[in-house]
Scaffold this motif. Sequence first.
Motif, PDB file in Angstrom:
ATOM      1  N   THR A   1       0.854  -1.190   0.000  1.00  0.00           N
ATOM      2  CA  THR A   1       0.000   0.000   0.000  1.00  0.00           C
ATOM      3  C   THR A   1       0.886   1.236   0.000  1.00  0.00           C
ATOM      4  OG1 THR A   1      -1.803  -1.111   1.158  1.00  0.00           O
ATOM      5  CG2 THR A   1      -1.738   1.299   1.299  1.00  0.00           C
ATOM      6  N   LEU A   2       0.506   2.195  -0.785  1.00  0.00           N
ATOM      7  CA  LEU A   2       1.235   3.453  -0.878  1.00  0.00           C
ATOM      8  C   LEU A   2       0.479   4.535  -0.106  1.00  0.00           C
ATOM      9  CD1 LEU A   2       1.842   3.363  -4.743  1.00  0.00           C
ATOM     10  CD2 LEU A   2       3.151   2.197  -2.945  1.00  0.00           C
ATOM     11  N   SER A   3       1.199   5.417   0.577  1.00  0.00           N
ATOM     12  CA  SER A   3       0.528   6.472   1.357  1.00  0.00           C
ATOM     13  C   SER A   3       1.372   7.735   1.390  1.00  0.00           C
ATOM     14  CB  SER A   3       0.235   5.988   2.777  1.00  0.00           C
ATOM     15  OG  SER A   3       1.438   5.684   3.465  1.00  0.00           O
ATOM     16  N   TRP A   4       0.675   8.874   1.598  1.00  0.00           N
ATOM     17  CA  TRP A   4       1.307  10.192   1.668  1.00  0.00           C
ATOM     18  C   TRP A   4       0.578  11.033   2.712  1.00  0.00           C
ATOM     19  CZ3 TRP A   4      -0.179   7.566  -2.570  1.00  0.00           C
ATOM     20  CH2 TRP A   4       0.787   7.266  -3.552  1.00  0.00           C
ATOM     21  N   PRO A   5       1.304  11.853   3.434  1.00  0.00           N
ATOM     22  CA  PRO A   5       0.623  12.821   4.315  1.00  0.00           C
ATOM     23  C   PRO A   5       0.022  13.940   3.468  1.00  0.00           C
ATOM     24  CG  PRO A   5       2.975  13.183   4.383  1.00  0.00           C
ATOM     25  CD  PRO A   5       2.765  11.955   3.530  1.00  0.00           C
ATOM     26  N   THR A   6      -1.004  14.562   3.973  1.00  0.00           N
ATOM     27  CA  THR A   6      -1.665  15.659   3.257  1.00  0.00           C
ATOM     28  C   THR A   6      -1.393  16.982   3.974  1.00  0.00           C
ATOM     29  OG1 THR A   6      -3.740  15.473   4.482  1.00  0.00           O
ATOM     30  CG2 THR A   6      -3.488  14.084   2.529  1.00  0.00           C
ATOM     31  N   VAL A   7      -1.671  18.059   3.285  1.00  0.00           N
ATOM     32  CA  VAL A   7      -1.433  19.378   3.869  1.00  0.00           C
ATOM     33  C   VAL A   7      -2.341  19.651   5.062  1.00  0.00           C
ATOM     34  CG1 VAL A   7      -0.567  20.392   1.744  1.00  0.00           C
ATOM     35  CG2 VAL A   7      -3.025  20.393   2.190  1.00  0.00           C
ATOM     36  N   SER A   8      -3.451  18.955   5.161  1.00  0.00           N
ATOM     37  CA  SER A   8      -4.372  19.153   6.280  1.00  0.00           C
ATOM     38  C   SER A   8      -4.025  18.281   7.473  1.00  0.00           C
ATOM     39  CB  SER A   8      -5.812  18.875   5.835  1.00  0.00           C
ATOM     40  OG  SER A   8      -5.939  17.583   5.278  1.00  0.00           O
ATOM     41  N   GLY A   9      -2.962  17.504   7.372  1.00  0.00           N
ATOM     42  CA  GLY A   9      -2.544  16.688   8.511  1.00  0.00           C
ATOM     43  C   GLY A   9      -3.048  15.263   8.486  1.00  0.00           C
ATOM     44  N   GLY A  10      -3.764  14.865   7.444  1.00  0.00           N
ATOM     45  CA  GLY A  10      -4.241  13.483   7.343  1.00  0.00           C
ATOM     46  C   GLY A  10      -3.307  12.639   6.488  1.00  0.00           C
ATOM     47  N   VAL A  11      -3.744  11.431   6.190  1.00  0.00           N
ATOM     48  CA  VAL A  11      -2.960  10.499   5.372  1.00  0.00           C
ATOM     49  C   VAL A  11      -3.891   9.849   4.356  1.00  0.00           C
ATOM     50  CG1 VAL A  11      -1.579   8.396   5.356  1.00  0.00           C
ATOM     51  CG2 VAL A  11      -1.327  10.036   7.234  1.00  0.00           C
ATOM     52  N   VAL A  12      -3.475   9.863   3.101  1.00  0.00           N
ATOM     53  CA  VAL A  12      -4.220   9.190   2.059  1.00  0.00           C
ATOM     54  C   VAL A  12      -3.467   7.925   1.675  1.00  0.00           C
ATOM     55  CG1 VAL A  12      -3.121  10.608   0.270  1.00  0.00           C
ATOM     56  CG2 VAL A  12      -5.266   9.399  -0.219  1.00  0.00           C
ATOM     57  N   GLU A  13      -4.188   6.810   1.564  1.00  0.00           N
ATOM     58  CA  GLU A  13      -3.586   5.511   1.233  1.00  0.00           C
ATOM     59  C   GLU A  13      -4.196   4.983  -0.055  1.00  0.00           C
ATOM     60  OE1 GLU A  13      -2.784   3.929   5.809  1.00  0.00           O
ATOM     61  OE2 GLU A  13      -4.405   3.052   4.601  1.00  0.00           O
ATOM     62  N   VAL A  14      -3.354   4.407  -0.902  1.00  0.00           N
ATOM     63  CA  VAL A  14      -3.793   3.856  -2.189  1.00  0.00           C
ATOM     64  C   VAL A  14      -3.222   2.443  -2.332  1.00  0.00           C
ATOM     65  CG1 VAL A  14      -3.718   4.084  -4.689  1.00  0.00           C
ATOM     66  CG2 VAL A  14      -3.901   6.135  -3.252  1.00  0.00           C
ATOM     67  N   THR A  15      -4.134   1.524  -2.656  1.00  0.00           N
ATOM     68  CA  THR A  15      -3.713   0.143  -2.921  1.00  0.00           C
ATOM     69  C   THR A  15      -4.274  -0.283  -4.273  1.00  0.00           C
ATOM     70  OG1 THR A  15      -3.792  -0.353  -0.551  1.00  0.00           O
ATOM     71  CG2 THR A  15      -3.716  -2.231  -2.070  1.00  0.00           C
ATOM     72  N   VAL A  16      -3.376  -0.671  -5.191  1.00  0.00           N
ATOM     73  CA  VAL A  16      -3.829  -1.203  -6.482  1.00  0.00           C
ATOM     74  C   VAL A  16      -4.057  -2.705  -6.266  1.00  0.00           C
ATOM     75  CG1 VAL A  16      -3.303  -1.508  -8.916  1.00  0.00           C
ATOM     76  CG2 VAL A  16      -2.521   0.561  -7.707  1.00  0.00           C
ATOM     77  N   THR A  17      -5.315  -3.064  -6.139  1.00  0.00           N
ATOM     78  CA  THR A  17      -5.640  -4.443  -5.755  1.00  0.00           C
ATOM     79  C   THR A  17      -5.675  -5.419  -6.924  1.00  0.00           C
ATOM     80  OG1 THR A  17      -8.003  -3.931  -5.920  1.00  0.00           O
ATOM     81  CG2 THR A  17      -6.951  -3.630  -3.761  1.00  0.00           C
ATOM     82  N   ASP A  18      -5.907  -4.888  -8.141  1.00  0.00           N
ATOM     83  CA  ASP A  18      -6.023  -5.804  -9.282  1.00  0.00           C
ATOM     84  C   ASP A  18      -5.721  -5.042 -10.576  1.00  0.00           C
ATOM     85  OD1 ASP A  18      -6.761  -8.423 -10.438  1.00  0.00           O
ATOM     86  OD2 ASP A  18      -8.413  -7.262 -11.332  1.00  0.00           O
ATOM     87  N   VAL A  19      -5.189  -5.751 -11.567  1.00  0.00           N
ATOM     88  CA  VAL A  19      -4.891  -5.151 -12.871  1.00  0.00           C
ATOM     89  C   VAL A  19      -5.324  -6.118 -13.964  1.00  0.00           C
ATOM     90  CG1 VAL A  19      -3.124  -4.268 -14.408  1.00  0.00           C
ATOM     91  CG2 VAL A  19      -2.932  -3.849 -11.945  1.00  0.00           C
ATOM     92  N   ASP A  20      -6.149  -5.620 -14.899  1.00  0.00           N
ATOM     93  CA  ASP A  20      -6.546  -6.371 -16.088  1.00  0.00           C
ATOM     94  C   ASP A  20      -5.682  -5.858 -17.231  1.00  0.00           C
ATOM     95  OD1 ASP A  20      -7.698  -7.617 -18.232  1.00  0.00           O
ATOM     96  OD2 ASP A  20      -9.739  -6.863 -17.890  1.00  0.00           O
ATOM     97  N   TRP A  21      -4.698  -6.663 -17.618  1.00  0.00           N
ATOM     98  CA  TRP A  21      -3.734  -6.205 -18.612  1.00  0.00           C
ATOM     99  C   TRP A  21      -4.275  -6.271 -20.046  1.00  0.00           C
ATOM    100  CZ3 TRP A  21       0.475  -3.803 -16.843  1.00  0.00           C
ATOM    101  CH2 TRP A  21       0.887  -4.054 -15.527  1.00  0.00           C
ATOM    102  N   ASP A  22      -5.347  -6.965 -20.233  1.00  0.00           N
ATOM    103  CA  ASP A  22      -5.943  -7.068 -21.575  1.00  0.00           C
ATOM    104  C   ASP A  22      -7.416  -6.699 -21.453  1.00  0.00           C
ATOM    105  OD1 ASP A  22      -6.524  -7.551 -24.188  1.00  0.00           O
ATOM    106  OD2 ASP A  22      -6.284  -9.730 -24.077  1.00  0.00           O
ATOM    107  N   ALA A  23      -7.708  -5.411 -21.423  1.00  0.00           N
ATOM    108  CA  ALA A  23      -9.046  -4.928 -21.122  1.00  0.00           C
ATOM    109  C   ALA A  23      -9.741  -4.295 -22.322  1.00  0.00           C
ATOM    110  CB  ALA A  23      -8.973  -3.917 -19.992  1.00  0.00           C
ATOM    111  N   ASP A  24      -9.294  -4.620 -23.541  1.00  0.00           N
ATOM    112  CA  ASP A  24      -9.936  -4.020 -24.711  1.00  0.00           C
ATOM    113  C   ASP A  24     -11.411  -4.373 -24.784  1.00  0.00           C
ATOM    114  OD1 ASP A  24      -7.552  -2.917 -25.352  1.00  0.00           O
ATOM    115  OD2 ASP A  24      -7.108  -4.221 -27.053  1.00  0.00           O
ATOM    116  N   ALA A  25     -11.749  -5.620 -24.544  1.00  0.00           N
ATOM    117  CA  ALA A  25     -13.142  -6.054 -24.637  1.00  0.00           C
ATOM    118  C   ALA A  25     -13.992  -5.394 -23.560  1.00  0.00           C
ATOM    119  CB  ALA A  25     -13.219  -7.568 -24.522  1.00  0.00           C
ATOM    120  N   ALA A  26     -13.459  -5.298 -22.351  1.00  0.00           N
ATOM    121  CA  ALA A  26     -14.223  -4.694 -21.260  1.00  0.00           C
ATOM    122  C   ALA A  26     -14.498  -3.220 -21.539  1.00  0.00           C
ATOM    123  CB  ALA A  26     -13.472  -4.858 -19.954  1.00  0.00           C
ATOM    124  N   VAL A  27     -13.523  -2.530 -22.093  1.00  0.00           N
ATOM    125  CA  VAL A  27     -13.717  -1.104 -22.381  1.00  0.00           C
ATOM    126  C   VAL A  27     -14.666  -0.937 -23.566  1.00  0.00           C
ATOM    127  CG1 VAL A  27     -12.580   1.009 -23.128  1.00  0.00           C
ATOM    128  CG2 VAL A  27     -11.472  -0.469 -21.431  1.00  0.00           C
TER     129      VAL A  27
END
Length: 293
Positions: A162-188
């Motif tokens: 999980t990736l995270s950064w502090p914010t200017v307001s004093g909080g923390v935002v966290e981002v997790t890339v849980t899944d990747v569809d590498w061949d998504a032409d049909a879905a799009v």
Amino acid sequence: MSDGSTPQPLPALAPGGAADPAPAPWALLAPTQRDDLQADTAHADAAHADTAQAEPAQVDTWSDPSLLPPPSAPPERARSSALPIVAIVLSSLALAVSSLVLVLVLVLGGLFYFYGGAPYVMSDPVGGYSSMYTPGRVTDASGAVVTDVGTYDRPATLGEHTLSWPTVSGGVVEVTVTDVDWDADAAVAADPANPPPDPSAGYVLATVDVAYTGPGGTVPTEDLYLCLESTSWASCHMDLDVATAAPLRDIGALTDGDRATAIVALELAEGERGSALISVETIDGEPLYLAER
């Protein structure tokens, strides 16, 4: 012969035996009138003298400057009050104090930004980004900080870190890339409104979990940037007008304890999946990198 009246004196005899002629009637009265006239004249002179003494002498004051009244003094100038000066000094002092307070607030806010709350272990700087942007950190599934990963040369692991950064307001935002569809032409392409990918690339769909803790908040569609980089290609989600089942723009503001999931569309050049890196950064945070294991 006596008739009972007062005897009258005889007229005097003139020398030679002749009697003096009798005086005229007005001659008998003349001395008395003359005396009265003299007395009246003397009385008038005395009255005139008294009047002259009672009335002051008329003096020509215009021709004698010594008799003129002294010139009136010029009106006294109004004394300048010190109140305006005091007000200016106090205003300047108040402005200086306010500026000092603002500087202290900014300094303390910056210290809290970097050191407030739980210890925030930074990841390695990426190409000098640490001097320009807020460093982020990488944690594993248990929440433990993982050092020496998250850079372009040593990316973190997709679905694991999980990736995270502090914010200017004093909080923390966290981002997790849980899944990747590498061949998504049909879905799009399932949505006819979506355009086809670049002729030399294909669509990739990344599922992203976003969480926020602490004061303040974040708006992911404005504060997060997700890109896909490879040997000869780079694309970012905000550059593609592609609708997904869960667009990032549908997530509103996140505050303490909020969590949301979005699916973002990216493009990848054909045959470059092996060199593909997904980068995530905040509006003021350094980019952190993820790759397949």
